[in-house]
Design a protein around this motif. Structure first.
Motif, short mmCIF file in Angstrom:
data_model
loop_
_atom_site.label_atom_id
_atom_site.label_comp_id
_atom_site.label_asym_id
_atom_site.label_seq_id
_atom_site.Cartn_x
_atom_site.Cartn_y
_atom_site.Cartn_z
N LYS A 25 14.90 28.32 39.80
CA LYS A 25 16.10 29.17 39.47
C LYS A 25 16.84 28.82 40.98
O LYS A 25 16.31 29.13 42.23
N ILE A 26 18.19 28.46 40.75
CA ILE A 26 19.07 28.19 41.93
C ILE A 26 20.12 29.10 41.84
O ILE A 26 21.03 29.35 40.87
N THR A 27 20.16 30.08 42.90
CA THR A 27 21.70 30.95 42.95
C THR A 27 22.30 30.60 44.17
O THR A 27 21.81 30.17 45.23
N VAL A 28 23.79 30.32 44.03
CA VAL A 28 24.57 29.99 44.82
C VAL A 28 25.45 31.21 45.40
O VAL A 28 26.34 31.60 44.31
N ASN A 29 25.62 31.90 46.51
CA ASN A 29 26.23 32.86 46.90
C ASN A 29 26.03 33.91 45.81
O ASN A 29 27.21 34.63 45.44
N LYS A 30 24.80 34.19 45.35
CA LYS A 30 24.44 35.46 44.45
C LYS A 30 25.16 35.03 43.15
O LYS A 30 25.29 36.28 42.49
N ARG A 31 25.37 34.05 43.03
CA ARG A 31 25.95 33.54 41.55
C ARG A 31 24.80 32.66 40.78
O ARG A 31 24.29 31.94 41.61
N GLU A 32 25.23 32.49 39.53
CA GLU A 32 24.17 31.62 38.95
C GLU A 32 24.88 30.11 39.27
O GLU A 32 25.98 29.86 39.45
N PHE A 33 23.82 29.33 39.40
CA PHE A 33 24.13 27.75 40.01
C PHE A 33 25.10 26.97 39.10
O PHE A 33 26.23 26.56 39.55
N ALA A 34 25.02 27.21 37.65
CA ALA A 34 25.91 26.31 36.76
C ALA A 34 27.27 27.23 36.79
O ALA A 34 28.27 26.41 36.62
N ASP A 35 27.32 28.59 37.18
CA ASP A 35 28.48 29.23 37.17
C ASP A 35 29.31 28.81 38.57
O ASP A 35 30.65 28.78 38.58
N TYR A 36 28.77 28.75 39.61
CA TYR A 36 29.19 28.24 40.66
C TYR A 36 29.79 26.94 40.77
O TYR A 36 30.94 26.66 41.17
N PHE A 37 29.08 26.04 40.38
CA PHE A 37 29.26 24.50 40.18
C PHE A 37 29.72 24.12 38.89
O PHE A 37 28.60 23.68 37.99
N PRO A 38 30.76 24.24 38.42
CA PRO A 38 31.07 24.29 36.93
C PRO A 38 30.81 22.85 36.43
O PRO A 38 30.84 22.50 35.30
N SER A 39 31.52 21.86 37.26
CA SER A 39 31.28 20.53 37.01
C SER A 39 29.98 19.87 36.89
O SER A 39 28.87 20.23 37.86
N GLU A 40 29.51 19.16 36.03
CA GLU A 40 28.36 18.63 35.66
C GLU A 40 28.17 17.61 36.79
O GLU A 40 26.86 17.58 37.16
N VAL A 41 29.00 16.93 37.24
CA VAL A 41 28.94 15.97 38.32
C VAL A 41 28.51 16.73 39.63
O VAL A 41 27.53 16.19 40.22
N LEU A 42 28.83 17.78 40.01
CA LEU A 42 28.29 18.44 41.01
C LEU A 42 26.93 19.09 40.85
O LEU A 42 26.19 19.31 41.93
N GLN A 43 26.86 19.49 39.58
CA GLN A 43 25.27 20.01 39.27
C GLN A 43 24.39 18.88 39.60
O GLN A 43 23.37 18.98 40.00
N ILE A 44 24.71 17.73 39.11
CA ILE A 44 23.81 16.43 39.29
C ILE A 44 23.60 16.20 40.67
O ILE A 44 22.60 16.02 41.22
N LYS A 45 24.79 16.41 41.48
CA LYS A 45 24.62 16.02 42.97
C LYS A 45 23.64 16.93 43.77
O LYS A 45 22.93 16.41 44.35
N VAL A 46 23.90 18.13 43.47
CA VAL A 46 23.01 19.15 43.93
C VAL A 46 21.51 18.96 43.61
O VAL A 46 20.60 19.03 44.47
N GLN A 47 21.13 18.55 42.30
CA GLN A 47 19.78 18.41 41.80
C GLN A 47 19.33 17.24 42.06
O GLN A 47 17.98 16.78 41.85
N GLN A 48 20.07 16.19 42.52
CA GLN A 48 19.35 14.80 42.83
C GLN A 48 17.87 14.77 43.55
O GLN A 48 17.15 13.95 43.10
N PRO A 49 17.96 15.42 44.84
CA PRO A 49 16.94 15.38 45.58
C PRO A 49 15.58 15.94 44.87
O PRO A 49 14.39 15.51 44.97
N LEU A 50 15.87 17.04 44.05
CA LEU A 50 14.53 17.58 43.25
C LEU A 50 14.12 16.73 42.39
O LEU A 50 13.05 16.50 42.09
N GLU A 51 15.13 16.08 41.52
CA GLU A 51 14.82 14.77 40.57
C GLU A 51 14.06 13.75 40.98
O GLU A 51 12.97 13.38 40.28
N LEU A 52 14.45 13.26 42.20
CA LEU A 52 13.98 12.06 42.76
C LEU A 52 12.77 12.24 43.21
O LEU A 52 11.89 11.26 43.10
#
Length: 128
Positions: A25-52
């Motif tokens: 579970k990822i929370t950004v500034n006490k909000r849901e991760f997908a809610d804070y970064f609505p763009s899919e490109v930004l969501q992928i960018k944040v999750q890249q190290p975890l996926e790799l």
């Protein structure tokens, strides 16, 4: 495993993360991760190290991020997550370093100079 605290910076954005054992579970500034970064490109960018490193779904990440724009914030979070993963397991460094996820990007906006409209923009010049 205790809570790991790291920070990442990009442009004027500063991200502080608290990484602990959990179910992904990822929370950004006490909000849901997908809610804070609505763009899919930004969501992928944040999750890249975890996926790799094949660590997605293993850790809960609580993020405090401030300053800058949404893209700079996403890249600051990515750097912080990468640094935290290297603290957990030093072998992750071998996969993250070649991708450039452990490098702090030093580029900043150049300041406006006096007598000019912008940092480098000069006034229109006509010979006549």
């Amino acid at each position: 495993m205790e809570v790991i605290n790291t920070s990442g910076r990009r442009k004027t954005s500063v991200a502080r993360i608290y990484l602990s054992q959990g179910e992904g579970k990822i929370t950004v500034n006490k909000r849901e991760f997908a809610d804070y970064f609505p763009s899919e490109v930004l969501q992928i960018k944040v999750q890249q190290p975890l996926e790799l490193t094949n660590e997605s779904g293993k850790y809960d990440i609580d993020v405090n991020v401030q300053g800058g724009g949404i893209n700079g914030q996403a890249e600051a979070v990515r750097l912080a997550i990468s640094k935290a993963l290297c603290e957990i397991n030093a072998e992750h460094r071998l996969t993250l370093k070649p991708e450039g996820f452990l490098t702090r990007d030093p580029r900043m906006v150049e300041r406006k100079k006096p007598g000019r409209r912008k940092a480098r923009r000069k006034f229109q010049f006509s010979k006549r």
